[in-house]
Design a protein around this motif. Structure first.
Motif, PDB file in Angstrom:
ATOM      1  N   LEU A 121     -18.094   1.424 -20.440  1.00 11.99           N
ATOM      2  CA  LEU A 121     -19.461   1.615 -20.919  1.00 11.99           C
ATOM      3  C   LEU A 121     -19.646   1.222 -22.378  1.00 11.99           C
ATOM      4  O   LEU A 121     -20.738   1.363 -22.928  1.00 11.99           O
ATOM      5  CB  LEU A 121     -19.889   3.072 -20.706  1.00 11.99           C
ATOM      6  CG  LEU A 121     -19.778   3.579 -19.257  1.00 11.99           C
ATOM      7  CD1 LEU A 121     -20.247   5.025 -19.163  1.00 11.99           C
ATOM      8  CD2 LEU A 121     -20.575   2.704 -18.310  1.00 11.99           C
ATOM      9  N   PHE A 122     -18.591   0.726 -23.002  1.00 12.55           N
ATOM     10  CA  PHE A 122     -18.656   0.227 -24.379  1.00 12.55           C
ATOM     11  C   PHE A 122     -19.794  -0.783 -24.511  1.00 12.55           C
ATOM     12  O   PHE A 122     -20.019  -1.607 -23.621  1.00 12.55           O
ATOM     13  CB  PHE A 122     -17.322  -0.436 -24.731  1.00 12.55           C
ATOM     14  CG  PHE A 122     -17.337  -1.231 -26.008  1.00 12.55           C
ATOM     15  CD1 PHE A 122     -17.070  -0.628 -27.217  1.00 12.55           C
ATOM     16  CD2 PHE A 122     -17.610  -2.595 -25.987  1.00 12.55           C
ATOM     17  CE1 PHE A 122     -17.072  -1.365 -28.393  1.00 12.55           C
ATOM     18  CE2 PHE A 122     -17.610  -3.341 -27.151  1.00 12.55           C
ATOM     19  CZ  PHE A 122     -17.347  -2.721 -28.352  1.00 12.55           C
ATOM     20  N   MET A 123     -20.524  -0.746 -25.618  1.00 15.89           N
ATOM     21  CA  MET A 123     -21.600  -1.730 -25.832  1.00 15.89           C
ATOM     22  C   MET A 123     -21.840  -1.976 -27.314  1.00 15.89           C
ATOM     23  O   MET A 123     -21.517  -1.139 -28.171  1.00 15.89           O
ATOM     24  CB  MET A 123     -22.892  -1.250 -25.170  1.00 15.89           C
ATOM     25  CG  MET A 123     -23.548  -0.061 -25.848  1.00 15.89           C
ATOM     26  SD  MET A 123     -25.064   0.511 -25.010  1.00 15.89           S
ATOM     27  CE  MET A 123     -24.372   1.609 -23.780  1.00 15.89           C
ATOM     28  N   SER A 131     -28.279  -9.183 -37.542  1.00 12.59           N
ATOM     29  CA  SER A 131     -27.130  -8.795 -38.370  1.00 12.59           C
ATOM     30  C   SER A 131     -26.962  -7.281 -38.420  1.00 12.59           C
ATOM     31  O   SER A 131     -25.908  -6.774 -38.808  1.00 12.59           O
ATOM     32  CB  SER A 131     -27.293  -9.341 -39.797  1.00 12.59           C
ATOM     33  OG  SER A 131     -28.398  -8.731 -40.443  1.00 12.59           O
ATOM     34  N   ASP A 132     -28.008  -6.545 -38.035  1.00 17.02           N
ATOM     35  CA  ASP A 132     -27.962  -5.076 -38.022  1.00 17.02           C
ATOM     36  C   ASP A 132     -27.498  -4.645 -36.637  1.00 17.02           C
ATOM     37  O   ASP A 132     -28.275  -4.634 -35.675  1.00 17.02           O
ATOM     38  CB  ASP A 132     -29.347  -4.512 -38.334  1.00 17.02           C
ATOM     39  CG  ASP A 132     -29.337  -2.994 -38.502  1.00 17.02           C
ATOM     40  OD1 ASP A 132     -28.350  -2.353 -38.079  1.00 17.02           O
ATOM     41  OD2 ASP A 132     -30.312  -2.451 -39.041  1.00 17.02           O
ATOM     42  N   GLN A 133     -26.227  -4.291 -36.526  1.00 19.56           N
ATOM     43  CA  GLN A 133     -25.644  -3.974 -35.231  1.00 19.56           C
ATOM     44  C   GLN A 133     -25.105  -2.544 -35.186  1.00 19.56           C
ATOM     45  O   GLN A 133     -24.779  -1.951 -36.224  1.00 19.56           O
ATOM     46  CB  GLN A 133     -24.505  -4.943 -34.908  1.00 19.56           C
ATOM     47  CG  GLN A 133     -24.948  -6.391 -34.723  1.00 19.56           C
ATOM     48  CD  GLN A 133     -23.780  -7.284 -34.368  1.00 19.56           C
ATOM     49  OE1 GLN A 133     -22.799  -7.363 -35.085  1.00 19.56           O
ATOM     50  NE2 GLN A 133     -23.887  -7.968 -33.230  1.00 19.56           N
ATOM     51  N   ILE A 134     -25.005  -2.038 -33.974  1.00 21.84           N
ATOM     52  CA  ILE A 134     -24.394  -0.731 -33.747  1.00 21.84           C
ATOM     53  C   ILE A 134     -23.525  -0.839 -32.504  1.00 21.84           C
ATOM     54  O   ILE A 134     -23.842  -1.587 -31.574  1.00 21.84           O
ATOM     55  CB  ILE A 134     -25.476   0.363 -33.583  1.00 21.84           C
ATOM     56  CG1 ILE A 134     -24.850   1.766 -33.614  1.00 21.84           C
ATOM     57  CG2 ILE A 134     -26.274   0.176 -32.292  1.00 21.84           C
ATOM     58  CD1 ILE A 134     -25.878   2.887 -33.761  1.00 21.84           C
ATOM     59  N   VAL A 135     -22.422  -0.114 -32.509  1.00 22.75           N
ATOM     60  CA  VAL A 135     -21.512  -0.125 -31.366  1.00 22.75           C
ATOM     61  C   VAL A 135     -21.466   1.280 -30.778  1.00 22.75           C
ATOM     62  O   VAL A 135     -21.593   2.274 -31.502  1.00 22.75           O
ATOM     63  CB  VAL A 135     -20.101  -0.593 -31.804  1.00 22.75           C
ATOM     64  CG1 VAL A 135     -19.525   0.298 -32.869  1.00 22.75           C
ATOM     65  CG2 VAL A 135     -19.153  -0.663 -30.613  1.00 22.75           C
ATOM     66  N   ILE A 147     -21.997   4.949 -32.484  1.00 23.25           N
ATOM     67  CA  ILE A 147     -22.232   6.213 -31.795  1.00 23.25           C
ATOM     68  C   ILE A 147     -20.994   6.488 -30.952  1.00 23.25           C
ATOM     69  O   ILE A 147     -20.558   5.631 -30.183  1.00 23.25           O
ATOM     70  CB  ILE A 147     -23.480   6.137 -30.901  1.00 23.25           C
ATOM     71  CG1 ILE A 147     -24.743   6.009 -31.763  1.00 23.25           C
ATOM     72  CG2 ILE A 147     -23.583   7.386 -30.010  1.00 23.25           C
ATOM     73  CD1 ILE A 147     -26.009   5.783 -30.964  1.00 23.25           C
ATOM     74  N   LEU A 148     -20.418   7.667 -31.132  1.00 23.57           N
ATOM     75  CA  LEU A 148     -19.230   8.070 -30.388  1.00 23.57           C
ATOM     76  C   LEU A 148     -19.647   9.123 -29.368  1.00 23.57           C
ATOM     77  O   LEU A 148     -20.179  10.174 -29.743  1.00 23.57           O
ATOM     78  CB  LEU A 148     -18.168   8.642 -31.331  1.00 23.57           C
ATOM     79  CG  LEU A 148     -17.834   7.819 -32.584  1.00 23.57           C
ATOM     80  CD1 LEU A 148     -16.798   8.564 -33.427  1.00 23.57           C
ATOM     81  CD2 LEU A 148     -17.330   6.434 -32.214  1.00 23.57           C
TER      82      LEU A 148
END
Length: 208
Positions: free
Chosen positions: A54-56, A65-69, A103-104
């Motif tokens: 489910l990693f994204m 350029s503004d990313q979140i994982v 986000i964890l």
């Protein structure tokens, strides 16, 4: 080994709330991702899915350029809560991808050492339990509409009412809605409530 039906049902709900959350924060999320049914979820990830599947990575709609994982964390063998080792792997991957927000998502939380480790100056790590993402807090009947103001909108509000930001009623950064939107100290939120007399009643909150 196949995931249990209950686990699949839970992860489907958690992922849906995450998609809604990222969309509301301005990240590029499709309607198909938000509205994915449980059956579509199984077809996409397989009935032997793991949390790793489910990693994204998502980027802002108007700023790639503004990313979140998003990591769905798995504890080390024989442990229920997340320790330093899996957390370090997340940070190393973020550094390799040059992404500084994450986000964890964890089932049972972090160890005391891991909680201290997420407080990094150069990387922002938000931790959510599965149970906190089983439903969208902003869709609750008692939660009014929240609109996060831009810096320019915040400036206009403060000038209009001739107040300093700290003179506004406060909203703790730990508030469930503040966490949903990923708010940080210093931001201002416009809150719109229904009013029998005026139609709507608007207030502002300073995130403290």
């Amino acid at each position: 080994m196949s995931s249990s039906d209950e686990e699949i049902k839970k992860l489907h709900k958690v992922r849906k709330t995450l998609m809604q959350m990222l969309n509301d924060r301005g990240y590029l999320v499709t309607d198909d991702e938000i509205n994915m049914t449980k059956q579509q979820f199984i077809e996409h990830f397989g009935d032997n899915m793991t949390r790793d599947n489910l990693f994204m990575i998502k980027n802002k709609r108007y700023d790639t350029s503004d990313q979140i994982v998003v990591f769905f964390l798995i504890p080390e063998p024989s442990k229920d809560i997340i320790g330093i080792v899996p957390l370090r792997k997340c940070i190393e991957r973020m550094q390799s991808e040059k992404i500084y927000k994450a986000i964890l998502v964890t089932e049972h939380g972090l160890t005391t050492a891991a909680k201290k480790a997420v407080q990094l100056p150069s990387i922002r790590l938000e931790v959510f339990l599965d149970s906190e993402l089983m439903y969208n807090v902003t869709e609750h009947d008692l939660v009014p509409v929240h609109q996060v103001l831009t810096d320019e909108e915040k400036k206009e509000v403060l000038e209009k009412y001739h107040v300093k930001e700290t003179q506004l009623p406060s909203m703790p950064v730990t508030d469930a809605v503040a966490r949903y939107y990923g708010l940080q100290r210093g931001q201002v939120v416009k809150i719109i409530r229904p009013s029998e007399n005026a139609g709507t009643y608007v207030t502002y909150r300073y995130v403290s």
